[in-house]
Write an enzyme that holds these catalytic residues in place. Structure first.
Site, PDB file in Angstrom:
ATOM      1  N   ASP A  13       0.841  -1.142  -0.020  1.00  0.00           N
ATOM      2  CA  ASP A  13       0.198   0.023   0.018  1.00  0.00           C
ATOM      3  C   ASP A  13       0.685   1.264  -0.148  1.00  0.00           C
ATOM      4  O   ASP A  13       1.446   1.375   1.053  1.00  0.00           O
ATOM      5  CB  ASP A  13      -0.885  -0.059   1.001  1.00  0.00           C
ATOM      6  CG  ASP A  13      -1.602   1.282   1.408  1.00  0.00           C
ATOM      7  OD1 ASP A  13      -1.460   2.000   0.831  1.00  0.00           O
ATOM      8  OD2 ASP A  13      -2.367   1.309   2.423  1.00  0.00           O
ATOM      9  N   ASP A  54      -6.818  -0.681  -1.183  1.00  0.00           N
ATOM     10  CA  ASP A  54      -5.520   0.246  -1.458  1.00  0.00           C
ATOM     11  C   ASP A  54      -4.215  -0.614  -1.651  1.00  0.00           C
ATOM     12  O   ASP A  54      -3.092   0.446  -1.728  1.00  0.00           O
ATOM     13  CB  ASP A  54      -5.539   1.234  -0.082  1.00  0.00           C
ATOM     14  CG  ASP A  54      -5.335   0.581   1.055  1.00  0.00           C
ATOM     15  OD1 ASP A  54      -5.309  -0.802   1.273  1.00  0.00           O
ATOM     16  OD2 ASP A  54      -5.374   1.183   2.343  1.00  0.00           O
ATOM     17  N   GLN A  96       3.529   4.523   2.424  1.00  0.00           N
ATOM     18  CA  GLN A  96       3.186   3.969   3.674  1.00  0.00           C
ATOM     19  C   GLN A  96       3.903   2.541   3.873  1.00  0.00           C
ATOM     20  O   GLN A  96       4.632   2.476   4.780  1.00  0.00           O
ATOM     21  CB  GLN A  96       1.779   3.495   3.791  1.00  0.00           C
ATOM     22  CG  GLN A  96       1.289   2.958   5.102  1.00  0.00           C
ATOM     23  CD  GLN A  96      -0.398   2.649   5.065  1.00  0.00           C
ATOM     24  OE1 GLN A  96      -1.078   3.286   5.346  1.00  0.00           O
ATOM     25  NE2 GLN A  96      -0.339   1.064   4.999  1.00  0.00           N
ATOM     26  N   TYR A 230       2.764  -0.561  15.335  1.00  0.00           N
ATOM     27  CA  TYR A 230       1.639  -1.000  14.347  1.00  0.00           C
ATOM     28  C   TYR A 230       1.591   0.288  13.326  1.00  0.00           C
ATOM     29  O   TYR A 230       1.311   1.059  13.433  1.00  0.00           O
ATOM     30  CB  TYR A 230       0.526  -0.717  15.144  1.00  0.00           C
ATOM     31  CG  TYR A 230       0.297  -2.074  16.178  1.00  0.00           C
ATOM     32  CD1 TYR A 230      -0.026  -3.432  15.574  1.00  0.00           C
ATOM     33  CD2 TYR A 230       0.466  -1.969  17.608  1.00  0.00           C
ATOM     34  CE1 TYR A 230       0.024  -4.557  16.397  1.00  0.00           C
ATOM     35  CE2 TYR A 230       0.413  -2.957  18.277  1.00  0.00           C
ATOM     36  CZ  TYR A 230       0.039  -4.321  17.921  1.00  0.00           C
ATOM     37  OH  TYR A 230       0.001  -5.604  18.594  1.00  0.00           O
ATOM     38  N   LYS A 233      -2.275  -3.772   9.281  1.00  0.00           N
ATOM     39  CA  LYS A 233      -2.304  -4.951   8.958  1.00  0.00           C
ATOM     40  C   LYS A 233      -1.790  -5.424   7.626  1.00  0.00           C
ATOM     41  O   LYS A 233      -1.605  -4.718   6.888  1.00  0.00           O
ATOM     42  CB  LYS A 233      -3.988  -5.482   9.190  1.00  0.00           C
ATOM     43  CG  LYS A 233      -4.522  -5.123  10.495  1.00  0.00           C
ATOM     44  CD  LYS A 233      -4.096  -6.232  11.515  1.00  0.00           C
ATOM     45  CE  LYS A 233      -5.000  -6.096  12.673  1.00  0.00           C
ATOM     46  NZ  LYS A 233      -4.124  -5.437  13.659  1.00  0.00           N
ATOM     47  N   TYR A 360      -4.647   0.722  17.097  1.00  0.00           N
ATOM     48  CA  TYR A 360      -4.554   2.167  17.582  1.00  0.00           C
ATOM     49  C   TYR A 360      -4.965   2.044  19.154  1.00  0.00           C
ATOM     50  O   TYR A 360      -6.005   1.127  19.404  1.00  0.00           O
ATOM     51  CB  TYR A 360      -5.597   3.038  17.126  1.00  0.00           C
ATOM     52  CG  TYR A 360      -5.373   3.413  15.604  1.00  0.00           C
ATOM     53  CD1 TYR A 360      -5.227   2.491  14.345  1.00  0.00           C
ATOM     54  CD2 TYR A 360      -5.173   4.820  15.355  1.00  0.00           C
ATOM     55  CE1 TYR A 360      -5.011   3.220  13.372  1.00  0.00           C
ATOM     56  CE2 TYR A 360      -5.076   5.283  13.982  1.00  0.00           C
ATOM     57  CZ  TYR A 360      -5.099   4.420  12.964  1.00  0.00           C
ATOM     58  OH  TYR A 360      -4.711   4.999  11.741  1.00  0.00           O
TER      59      TYR A 360
HETATM   60  C1  F6R Z   1      -7.319   0.073   8.223  1.00  0.00           C
HETATM   61  C2  F6R Z   1      -7.184   1.473   7.682  1.00  0.00           C
HETATM   62  C3  F6R Z   1      -7.921   2.568   7.910  1.00  0.00           C
HETATM   63  C4  F6R Z   1      -7.284   3.470   8.801  1.00  0.00           C
HETATM   64  C5  F6R Z   1      -8.204   4.588   9.149  1.00  0.00           C
HETATM   65  C6  F6R Z   1      -7.510   5.647  10.062  1.00  0.00           C
HETATM   66  O1  F6R Z   1      -6.228  -0.866   7.605  1.00  0.00           O
HETATM   67  O2  F6R Z   1      -6.272   1.792   6.523  1.00  0.00           O
HETATM   68  O3  F6R Z   1      -9.204   2.033   8.429  1.00  0.00           O
HETATM   69  O4  F6R Z   1      -6.557   2.985  10.045  1.00  0.00           O
HETATM   70  O5  F6R Z   1      -8.729   5.146   8.133  1.00  0.00           O
HETATM   71  O6  F6R Z   1      -6.559   6.163   9.237  1.00  0.00           O
HETATM   72  P1  F6R Z   1      -5.383   7.489   9.848  1.00  0.00           P
HETATM   73  O7  F6R Z   1      -4.672   7.068  11.157  1.00  0.00           O
HETATM   74  O8  F6R Z   1      -4.476   7.421   8.538  1.00  0.00           O
HETATM   75  O9  F6R Z   1      -6.186   8.667   9.829  1.00  0.00           O
HETATM   76 MG    MG Z   2      -3.826   1.087   3.708  1.00  0.00          MG
HETATM   77 MG    MG Z   3      -4.762  -2.287   2.662  1.00  0.00          MG
END
Ligand code: F6R
Ligand code: MG
Ligand code: MG
Length: 378
Positions: A13, A54, A96, A230, A233, A360
């Site tokens: 990703d 993604d 990322q 973290y 995933k 988180y």
């Molecule tokens: C799960 C994922 C999303 C983000 C969520 C918060 O794998 O990619 O659910 O965790 O959108 O993202 P941030 O912390 O970047 O605002």
């Molecule tokens: Mg992602």
């Molecule tokens: Mg993904």
């Protein structure tokens, strides 16, 4: 002995449009260009670039074996090029999964996930690529257990003489970095005793005991641990060979008619139901999900991927898209229903994951603030 063909899937990703949704089409194009050049140079025989949610997935075939530096570098180059585009467009999560500054010979530990297998191509060699988004490698443990270990699921285990010889299952302890190979059917119950703990154990590889070679391989890079914190995933892939002594294509697909809860989904911190779909329908549209699973099929042909196009085409393939059809609407509806039910519990377990699995958490900060106010129980 015939030369072994190797299938390498490298996935990452490296940014998406409007949250963690889908890569920009130009990033996919850039990956295709990079791989097409490599095919011209003879580094790989063939390739297919696709995505789930993604994550960009590079399927590659070659005769260079597993862990080949040239092939891994190719995956690295494709993703660093796609990252440049993502950064120019200020896409979300640009770069990322690129965790190191320079490539050091192997993609493992560098951020992208990988799954590879080498085998002698049979006279007819069907291969299925499963790709998941918003979940972790151990999500495959339940379906693969049903496919390879459960005769009430896979009738072939009973009535196909080669499949009846059983399978060796390589299990990884992703926390302690240990592995063990166990054999089915003799050790089936012990295998399940480990795999039931999806927070620690995952299937890496399954091998035929009838001499057919590797049957399936899963990417188990556990990104969050690789990065030391973290960061997501894994959104893992699983490559499977099918038929003639291995589970048939239909036996692989059948289990996905069941509604299965997997860890991941929103903020990598919730249980949601796996939603089988076409890559075209893999945008996470409900609470960043629900977690997706796609299944694309090819025949291998002299080291190349044969899809629904003219023989010998390189790179530009039309695979079988197994979860596209209306028969899967049944389980898609159930997946939304089950996911909605989980959401009714908000931030309470088991809607959210156990504390050690949460991607988180605010708990350490909260406990820190409460330090002075925490008292011993009477
Ligand atoms: C799960 C994922 C999303 C983000 C969520 C918060 O794998 O990619 O659910 O965790 O959108 O993202 P941030 O912390 O970047 O605002
Ligand atoms: Mg992602
Ligand atoms: Mg993904």
């Amino acid at each position: 002995m015939a030369e072994k063909v190797t299938i390498s899937v490298i996935k990452a990703d490296v940014g998406s449009v409007c949250g963690h949704t889908r890569p920009h089409p130009s990033m996919i194009e850039k990956c295709k260009e990079t791989l097409a050049d490599a095919a011209k140079q003879g580094i790989i025989e063939d390739f297919y670039v696709t995505r789930v949610g993604d994550d960009i997935n590079l399927f590659m075939s070659h005769y260079k074996g597993e862990n080949n530096a040239e092939v891994h570098k190719l995956g690295w180059d494709a993703f660093t090029e796609a990252t440049k585009l993502a950064k120019q467009m200020k896409l979300y999560g640009a770069g990322q999964d690129i965790l190191t500054d320079a490539f050091s010979g192997n993609i493992k530990g560098a951020g992208p996930g990988s799954a590879e297998m080498s085998f002698e191509e049979r006279p007819a060699e069907p291969v299925i690529f499963f790709m998941a988004d918003k979940t972790e490698p151990s999500a495959y443990s339940l379906p693969l257990s049903r496919i390879y270990l459960d005769p009430f699921t896979t009738t072939g285990l009973v009535i196909d003489a080669k499949a009846k010889k059983g399978f060796d299952v390589e299990i990884h302890d992703v926390l302690d970095h240990k592995k063990v190979v166990m054999s089915s059917p003799e050790e089936t119950l012990s295998i399940l005793s480990l795999l039931g703990d999806t927070s620690r154990y995952a299937i890496k590889r399954i091998t035929s005991r009838a001499g057919i070679g590797p049957a399936c391989v899963v990417s188990t890079d556990k990104l969050n641990l690789t990065a030391g914190k973290y960061v997501g995933k894994d959104d893992p892939v699983c490559v499977c060979r099918a038929q003639s002594g291995l589970p048939s294509v239909g036996e692989y697909l059948q289990v996905f008619m069941n509604t299965m809860l997997v860890a991941g989904w929103m903020r990598g911190s919730h249980y949601g139901a796996w939603y089988p779909c076409s890559p075209d329908n893999s945008d996470p549209t409900y609470f960043d999900g629900p977690p997706r699973i796609c299944a694309l099929g090819f025949q291998m042909c002299n080291g190349r991927f044969q899809g629904l196009e003219k023989y010998g085409t390189v790179g530009d393939h039309v695979p079988m898209d197994f979860f596209k059809g209306a028969e899967w609407d049944y389980v898609r509806q159930r997946a939304v229903k089950a996911s909605k039910f989980m959401r009714s519990m908000g931030p309470f377990m088991p809607a959210i994951l156990g504390p050690e699995e949460m991607e988180y958490t605010s708990r350490p900060a909260v406990l820190n603030e409460l330090k002075q106010r925490l008292e011993d129980l009477d």
